[in-house]
Design a protein around this motif. Structure first.
Motif, mmCIF file in Angstrom:
data_model
loop_
_atom_site.group_PDB
_atom_site.id
_atom_site.type_symbol
_atom_site.label_atom_id
_atom_site.label_comp_id
_atom_site.label_asym_id
_atom_site.label_seq_id
_atom_site.Cartn_x
_atom_site.Cartn_y
_atom_site.Cartn_z
ATOM 1 N N GLY A 73 0.849 -1.319 0.098
ATOM 2 C CA GLY A 73 0.115 -0.066 -0.022
ATOM 3 C C GLY A 73 0.966 1.217 0.150
ATOM 4 O O GLY A 73 2.127 1.330 0.067
ATOM 5 N N ASN A 108 -4.499 5.964 -1.028
ATOM 6 C CA ASN A 108 -4.610 4.786 -0.835
ATOM 7 C C ASN A 108 -5.016 4.471 0.777
ATOM 8 O O ASN A 108 -4.986 3.315 1.293
ATOM 9 N N MET A 112 -5.497 0.885 2.191
ATOM 10 C CA MET A 112 -4.347 -0.048 2.902
ATOM 11 C C MET A 112 -4.529 -0.265 4.263
ATOM 12 O O MET A 112 -4.037 -1.291 5.165
ATOM 13 N N VAL A 166 -2.925 -6.262 -3.449
ATOM 14 C CA VAL A 166 -2.955 -4.639 -3.370
ATOM 15 C C VAL A 166 -4.599 -4.281 -3.355
ATOM 16 O O VAL A 166 -5.333 -4.851 -4.218
ATOM 17 N N ASP A 168 -5.843 -0.860 -4.394
ATOM 18 C CA ASP A 168 -5.456 0.356 -4.803
ATOM 19 C C ASP A 168 -6.241 0.631 -6.173
ATOM 20 O O ASP A 168 -5.583 1.274 -6.693
#
Lengths: 443, 443
Positions: A73, A108, A112, A166, A168
C-alpha cells in the motif's frame, strides 16, 4: 465513531503529499506514525530510509511451512489544489452521507489501512495470522515510486513471498466485489517550448517571432485526430486486441456504461476512440493526455505578451504489450517531426511503468475470488483498470510473484480531485476482506 | 541626479497597475500626485472621476486666437510578473548604463512626464506657452481605456483642440527622431473550455472523456498555418496592401532588420508570414496571438489529471482597414467551426480598438517633423507602429483631431516585460521636443 475510524482519521490528517518538497516532513511523520500503529497491532515494524521518502515494513513472525503473503500500500497522497473546490478541508477528515471525506481517503490510506486493521483484528482474535504476512508501505507512489524498485532489489530476501495483494484499484459498483487482472502502464514527459529570451510586447513584436504558447498548443494538437485517436506513429503497434469474453463480461459490469461515465465525470458529451465502449477505452486502450499546460499571462484582465516559454505535461497510458521506453521514443520522434518553426523544444522524460496483466483463473486468483465472495456475499466481477500502478510490474520482476488487485475504490471517490471520499462500508468490508483473504491463501 | 530625474523617480515609484484591482489605491495616489505636480509647474490641474481609474486634466490659461494642442499620456502601467527576472525592483527606479530602470520608465510615465516638464520649463522661461495646451492623462490605457471614450464625449468642449500629440510609440534607433503615422488596432477575447465538472484521474477516465487542455490547444493550433499565416476565414479581406514608398523607406530604417529583431527578442529563429520583412510583419500585417494559456497541473512534479477546464487569452492585432468587431465575429465563427468534440466552449470578448492611419505630409505632420529635427538635430524617419493605442481612434472620432505620434521608446525598452528601461537621453530629448513642438504648432 468506531475505534477503527478514529485510527483512520489520525492517519488521514497527515498531509503526506509526496510530489511537493515542502511536505517532506509530513510524509516522514506519517511513516513514523505507521510504524507505531503496526507495532501496537501486534506486528514487528520498521522504517527504512530511501533516497526519497521512507518505506515502512511490518510483519508477523514468519514460520516455515506457511504461505507468505505480501500486502502493498502507499501512505503518500496527491496534491490538493484547487483547494477552493473542497467542501471540507482535505486533511481534516469528516463523515457525511456515510462517507469519509479527505485527501487519501480512498487513494490509498483508507484501503491500505483496512488491511492493516484486518490483520490486527485476526491477531487479536486468534493470536496469530494463518500465513506469513509482510506489509510493504511506500511513500512515493504518487510520484512514480522512483526508489521502490531499488529497495525491492536490496531487500529481496526479506520481502520474498508467494503472492502479493494490493487494494489500490476500483470496485465496479457499491457492494459488488471486483478483482482486477490488468492495469494500464504509463509514460510521462514534460515539454518546454523556448522562444524569445523574455516576454515580449505582442504589439511591437507580434507577427515577426514565433509564440511559444502557440507552438506548445500545436504540439499538443498534433497528438490526436478529432475522435481522440493518438496520431503518434507506431503508437498502437503493440496493443493486444481485446478478447471476446472480456468485451462480453464488461458489457455486463454495472456502473461503467457510457451513460455512467457521463454522469460520474460531468463531461458535456461522450468522447473517445471510435468502436470502443467507455470501459474498453479506459481499461484496454492507450491514451495521450496533457495533464497541464501553461504559458504567458494567467491573471485577472489581459496582458498582451508573447511569452518567453510555454510548457505542457503529458502522460501516456499504456496497455499490454506496449513498452514505456519504446513509446517515449516514438513520442519524441513525433515531437521532432512536428516541431513548430522558430522555437526550441526541450523534452524532459518523466516516470514510467509497464502495463500489467495476469490470468484471473490461476490458483491465487481463485482464492482471492473466494475471499471477495466471503467478504461481500456476492460473486466478484473480473475487470481491468485504467489507472497505473507501475510498481506491480516491478514486484513481479523482482520478487517473482503475481499481484491480486482487490480494489475497494468507487468511481465517484474523486481520487486526485477535490472532495476525495471513501464509504465507511468499504472501509469495513476491507477489514473483513483481509481476514478472509489470508484464510483462503493459507489453504 | 537632476531635479527633472528626481521628479520622474517620484512618479515611477507608484505601482499604478491598472489591471490588478489590488492596486486601485496606488493608481489613485499616482493621479493625485500628478495633479499636485502639474499645479506646481504652473498649470491648472484637476482630477476627474470615472467608473474606473481617474483622469487628470492640466491646462494653461487658454486664450482666443491661438492654436489649441492636446497632449495625451497614461500614468497606469503593466503588471510586473515574473518578478524574479527583474535585475532591480520594478517600482524602485535606478539609473544604470545611462538608462532609467523601472516599470513604466518608457511605457508611458517617462515619455508623458517629459512633455509635462517641457511645458513647465517653457512656462518658467517665458511666463506662458505659445499655444493653448491641454494635458489629458488617463489611468486605464493598459486595460483598453474602457472609460476614456465616455469621458471624451462628456467633456468634448473642454477638450476641444486643433491637433493632438502623443509620445507612446517607438524610435527606430537611439538618437533617430521618428514620426509614426499608423498603429495596429486590437481585438481581444478569452476562450474557456469546459469539460468534466471536476479534475479527473487521467488513468481512470482518460480515453473516455475529452480533455479541455487538449481542446484549448486544438483551438489555438487551428489559428495558424506552419508559417504563421492566420487561418480565420476572411481575416485578411480588409487588409490594405503596403505601398511601394513604405516598403522602400522601411528597408532603410535602422534597427528593424530581421537580424535586429532576432537580436532584440532573443528568439531562436526568424519566423512569420512569408514575403514580408520583420518591420512589415509587425507594422502593416495583422496577427493572432495567444497571450496566455493555462489548464491542469502546473506545479512541481507531475499530477496525472484531466483538468475540468482550460483557457486561452487571445489578442488579434489589426491593420487598416480591418474592423475589430468584424474580426471578432469572424474569430467566433472560426472557433464555432473548429470546436473540438466533447467539450463546451465559452468565448468572452475583451477590449478592442481600431487600427489608425494618418497622412504624414499634412500641415501638422510637417510641423511635428520640424520639431523633431530641432530636438534631435536630424531628419525624422516615417514609420508605422505594431502596438495598439485604441484611444487614438477615439480621439479622432470624438474630438475630430488627428494625432501626431512622436515616440521616444527604444526597441529594447522591455515594455510589458521585466527590466523595462528608458534612456536618460530620451527623457531629456522629450523635454526639448515638447518645447519645439508647441513652438512649431503655434505658427
Amino acid at each position: 465513531m468506531t475505534s477503527e475510524l478514529e485510527q483512520l482519521f489520525e492517519f488521514l490528517r497527515f498531509p503526506s503529499i509526496s510530489t511537493d518538497s515542502r511536505h517532506a516532513g509530513d510524509v516522514r511523520a506519517c511513516a513514523e506514525w505507521l510504524v507505531g500503529k503496526s507495532t501496537a497491532l501486534g506486528l514487528s515494524a520498521e522504517l527504512y530510509e530511501t533516497p526519497g521518502h521512507p518505506v515502512v515494513i511490518a510483519k508477523n513472525k514468519h514460520q516455515p511451512g506457511r504461505r507468505t503473503v505480501l500486502i502493498y500500500g502507499h501512505y503518500d497522497v496527491q496534491p490538493v489544489d484547487p483547494l477552493d473546490l473542497w467542501t471540507s478541508r482535505p486533511f481534516e477528515p469528516e463523515i457525511r452521507d456515510g462517507k469519509i471525506w479527505a485527501r487519501g481517503a480512498t487513494d490509498n490510506k483508507g484501503q491500505m489501512f483496512s488491511h492493516l486493521l484486518g490483520a490486527g483484528k485476526t491477531i487479536a482474535e486468534k493470536g496469530d495470522l494463518p500465513v506469513n504476512l509482510t506489509f510493504l508501505f511506500e511513500g512515493e507512489e504518487e510520484i512514480g515510486s522512483p526508489n521502490l524498485a531499488p529497495f525491492l532489489k536490496e531487500h529481496r530476501e526479506m520481502l520474498a513471498c508467494d503472492v502479493i495483494a494490493v487494494s489500490d484499484t476500483g470496485m465496479v459498483a457499491p457492494g459488488v466485489p471486483t478483482m482486477g487482472y490488468g492495469l494500464r502502464g504509463i509514460s510521462c514527459c514534460e515539454v518546454i517550448v523556448h522562444g524569445p529570451n523574455k516576454d515580449l510586447h505582442s504589439g511591437l513584436f507580434g507577427g515577426a517571432v514565433a509564440n511559444p504558447a502557440t507552438a506548445v498548443a500545436q504540439l499538443v494538437a498534433s497528438l490526436h485526430d478529432a475522435e481522440g485517436k493518438v496520431l503518434v506513429e507506431g503508437f498502437y503497434d503493440d496493443v493486444r486486441p481485446l478478447e471476446a469474453w472480456e468485451r462480453e463480461m464488461w458489457a455486463k459490469v454495472p456502473g461503467v456504461s457510457d451513460a455512467d461515465f457521463l454522469e460520474v465525470t460531468g463531461s458535456p458529451a461522450t468522447f473517445g476512440e471510435a468502436g470502443y465502449s467507455a470501459a474498453e477505452q479506459t481499461w484496454a486502450r492507450p491514451t495521450a493526455e496533457v495533464n497541464g499546460i501553461a504559458g504567458g499571462y494567467q491573471g485577472e484582465g489581459s496582458k498582451t505578451v508573447i511569452p518567453a516559454s510555454a510548457m505542457a505535461k503529458f502522460s501516456f497510458r499504456l496497455v499490454p504489450d506496449q513498452d514505456p521506453a519504446d513509446i517515449m521514443k516514438k513520442v519524441q520522434a513525433h515531437f521532432d517531426k512536428h516541431r513548430p518553426a522558430g522555437v526550441r523544444i526541450e523534452v524532459v522524460p518523466g516516470h514510467d511503468g509497464r502495463p500489467y496483466h495476469v490470468d484471473p483463473q490461476a490458483e491465487f486468483g481463485k482464492a482471492a475470488q473466494r475471499a471477495l465472495k466471503t467478504a461481500f456475499g456476492k460473486e466478484p466481477m473480473l475487470i481491468r483498470e485504467g489507472g497505473s500502478i507501475p510498481i506491480i510490474q516491478d514486484l513481479k520482476d523482482i520478487l517473482g510473484a503475481d499481484t491480486l488487485l482487490l480494489g475497494l475504490a468507487l468511481a465517484d471517490a474523486q481520487i486526485h480531485s477535490p472532495n476525495e471520499n471513501f464509504p465507511v462500508e468499504n472501509f469495513e468490508s476491507g477489514i473483513r476482506l483481509n481476514q478472509a483473504l489470508l484464510e483462503e491463501l493459507s489453504k
